[in-house]
Scaffold this motif. Structure first.
Motif, short mmCIF file in Angstrom:
data_model
loop_
_atom_site.label_atom_id
_atom_site.label_comp_id
_atom_site.label_asym_id
_atom_site.label_seq_id
_atom_site.Cartn_x
_atom_site.Cartn_y
_atom_site.Cartn_z
N SER A 130 -7.09 1.21 6.84
CA SER A 130 -6.11 0.29 6.24
C SER A 130 -4.77 0.99 6.06
N ASP A 131 -3.75 0.21 5.82
CA ASP A 131 -2.46 0.74 5.37
C ASP A 131 -1.91 -0.16 4.25
N LEU A 132 -2.83 -0.63 3.40
CA LEU A 132 -2.48 -1.55 2.32
C LEU A 132 -1.74 -0.83 1.20
N GLU A 133 -0.61 -1.39 0.78
CA GLU A 133 0.10 -0.86 -0.37
C GLU A 133 -0.50 -1.45 -1.65
N ALA A 134 -0.90 -0.58 -2.56
CA ALA A 134 -1.49 -1.02 -3.83
C ALA A 134 -0.71 -0.39 -4.97
N THR A 135 -0.77 -1.04 -6.11
CA THR A 135 0.02 -0.62 -7.27
C THR A 135 -0.90 -0.33 -8.44
N ASP A 136 -0.56 0.72 -9.20
CA ASP A 136 -1.32 0.97 -10.42
C ASP A 136 -0.67 0.24 -11.59
N SER A 137 -1.14 0.48 -12.80
CA SER A 137 -0.63 -0.25 -13.97
C SER A 137 0.75 0.21 -14.40
N GLY A 184 3.18 0.76 -12.16
CA GLY A 184 4.12 0.35 -11.12
C GLY A 184 4.22 1.33 -9.98
N ASP A 185 3.46 2.44 -10.03
CA ASP A 185 3.46 3.39 -8.93
C ASP A 185 2.67 2.81 -7.75
N VAL A 186 3.19 3.03 -6.54
CA VAL A 186 2.59 2.46 -5.33
C VAL A 186 1.92 3.55 -4.52
N SER A 187 0.76 3.24 -3.96
CA SER A 187 0.05 4.15 -3.08
C SER A 187 -0.47 3.37 -1.88
N VAL A 188 -0.46 3.99 -0.71
CA VAL A 188 -1.01 3.36 0.49
C VAL A 188 -2.49 3.71 0.58
N LEU A 189 -3.32 2.67 0.59
CA LEU A 189 -4.77 2.88 0.68
C LEU A 189 -5.16 2.98 2.14
N LYS A 190 -5.62 4.16 2.55
CA LYS A 190 -5.97 4.41 3.95
C LYS A 190 -7.33 3.85 4.32
#
Length: 400
Positions: A348-355, A357-363
């Protein structure tokens, strides 16, 4: 769907994992009879009258358990329906974390627990009213909000459904009352011989104080939150305390929620060897569309910050089952009731956000395909959030 005359279910080409020492990375078939029990396990099974599910090489595990959700829909102003976070998301067991208190648990049982196809258990809120109006009318303002005798009575009437007590220990809820509700809750939990789940957040109470009260079997939820004064990575003494308590049997639970999970805190803690006991969502009406989505996405977030694949699966199967005393012995054996999640792990290359507001790309993403509950196979998928709506309040704007 289940019952004496239901059609058998034949699950083909799935790889068992998290069932025990016998797991092998080899695909097999599972035949479930019309009563929802496993009739046969092995390669190349056949049945003339069965409904066939082709797993196409997907994993099959014990049914996923979400240890922290809010599903008293209609009974609180934040709860969602079980169907929004249950079988259609690959989750076969939902544990409500304190939506109902002793004053309204009977309604939760009658209108939510009993009709649902998912297994539903609950932590009873220490406050009598539960989360009727959530943070607008806090449930633990002072001692008048706790009725010891009625809590004991409620548990006696609902012990098959109630797995413990829930206390929200942050100043938004308890004001200046501090850690006292946690002490009261622990006393009642001892009387009932059940664990307590404590929400940690904005101090007071201090995360440190809460850990000092908890004992083996108790749960601290929002363990990797990023809130000032409550992050285990901003205070070395707190980290060491959390590490010690976890080693002594206090269960660290993710409880992602709208305000309680930090990529940075989770990654740093896991890098130092402190893994959560269980992965849960804290799903409710204000967290589902942003930032949580569902359990599979939350699992993917923990995988992305360094938690091993098998540990992630254990944290939504055996670990939460241990908390709620759900028997996990011989779950993949002839005669056992079918309770499975079929899922893939995909690139995957989905962008996800934590609580925060920080964003991480889920591989890599956990993708649920089916939840199997007895003789019923429910098609499952990850939740796709709807577009966020900007809502105006007297104090400013927020997204919903």
């Amino acid at each position: 769907m289940t019952g004496q005359h239901a059609k058998p279910l034949l699950i083909k080409n799935v790889k068992p994992m998290a069932f025990g020492a016998g797991d092998k990375d080899v695909a097999t078939d599972i035949l479930v009879n019309g009563e929802g029990k496993i009739a046969a396990i092995g390669p190349a099974l056949a049945s003339d009258d069965a409904t066939v599910i082709d797993g196409k090489g997907a994993w099959i595990s014990p049914g996923w358990v979400d240890l922290h959700v809010h599903i008293w829909h209609g009974g609180t102003d934040i709860s969602i329906r079980p169907s929004e976070c249950g079988a259609e998301r690959g989750v076969t067991t939902l544990v409500d974390a304190g939506s109902a208190g002793e004053a309204n648990f009977h309604g939760f049982r009658e209108y939510i627990i009993e009709p649902s196809r998912e297994r539903i258990k609950a932590f009873l809120n220490l406050g009598s009213i539960g989360l009727v109006a959530c943070n607008r009318v806090a449930e633990l303002r002072d001692i008048r909000d706790i009725d010891l005798d009625r809590i004991l009575e409620c548990y006696a009437e609902n012990s098959e459904h109630i797995v413990g007590l829930k206390v929200r220990a942050s100043h938004v809820i308890t004001g200046s009352w501090g850690v006292t509700p946690v002490k009261l809750g622990k006393k009642i939990a001892k009387i009932l011989k059940v664990p307590m789940m404590v929400h940690v957040g904005e101090p007071p109470a201090l995360y440190d104080e809460v850990l000092e009260i908890l004992g083996p079997g108790d749960v601290v939820t929002h363990c990797f939150n990023g809130k000032s004064g409550s992050s285990i990575m901003e205070d070395e003494d707190l980290f060491n305390l959390a590490e010690r308590c976890a080693s002594e049997g206090v269960r660290l639970d993710i409880g992602h929620g709208g305000a309680s999970f930090s990529f940075k805190v989770a990654e740093a803690a896991i890098a130092r060897g402190l893994l959560p006991h269980s992965i849960s969502t804290d799903l409710h009406g204000h967290s589902m569309n942003f930032p949580v989505w569902d359990l599979a996405t939350t699992m993917s977030k923990l995988l992305s910050v360094g938690m091993p694949f098998d540990k992630v699966v254990n944290a939504v199967t055996h670990a939460p089952a241990e908390v709620i005393k759900l028997d996990m012995q011989n779950r993949l054996s002839v005669g056992a009731r079918a309770d499975f999640t079929i899922f893939d792990l995909v690139d995957s290359d989905l962008e996800a956000t934590d609580s925060n507001g920080d964003v991480s790309v889920l591989k890599q993403l956990f993708e649920p395909r089916y939840a199997v509950i007895g003789g019923e196979a429910v098609a499952a998928s990850r939740y796709i959030p709807r577009a966020r709506k900007l809502v105006r309040h007297s104090h400013g704007y927020s997204y919903r």
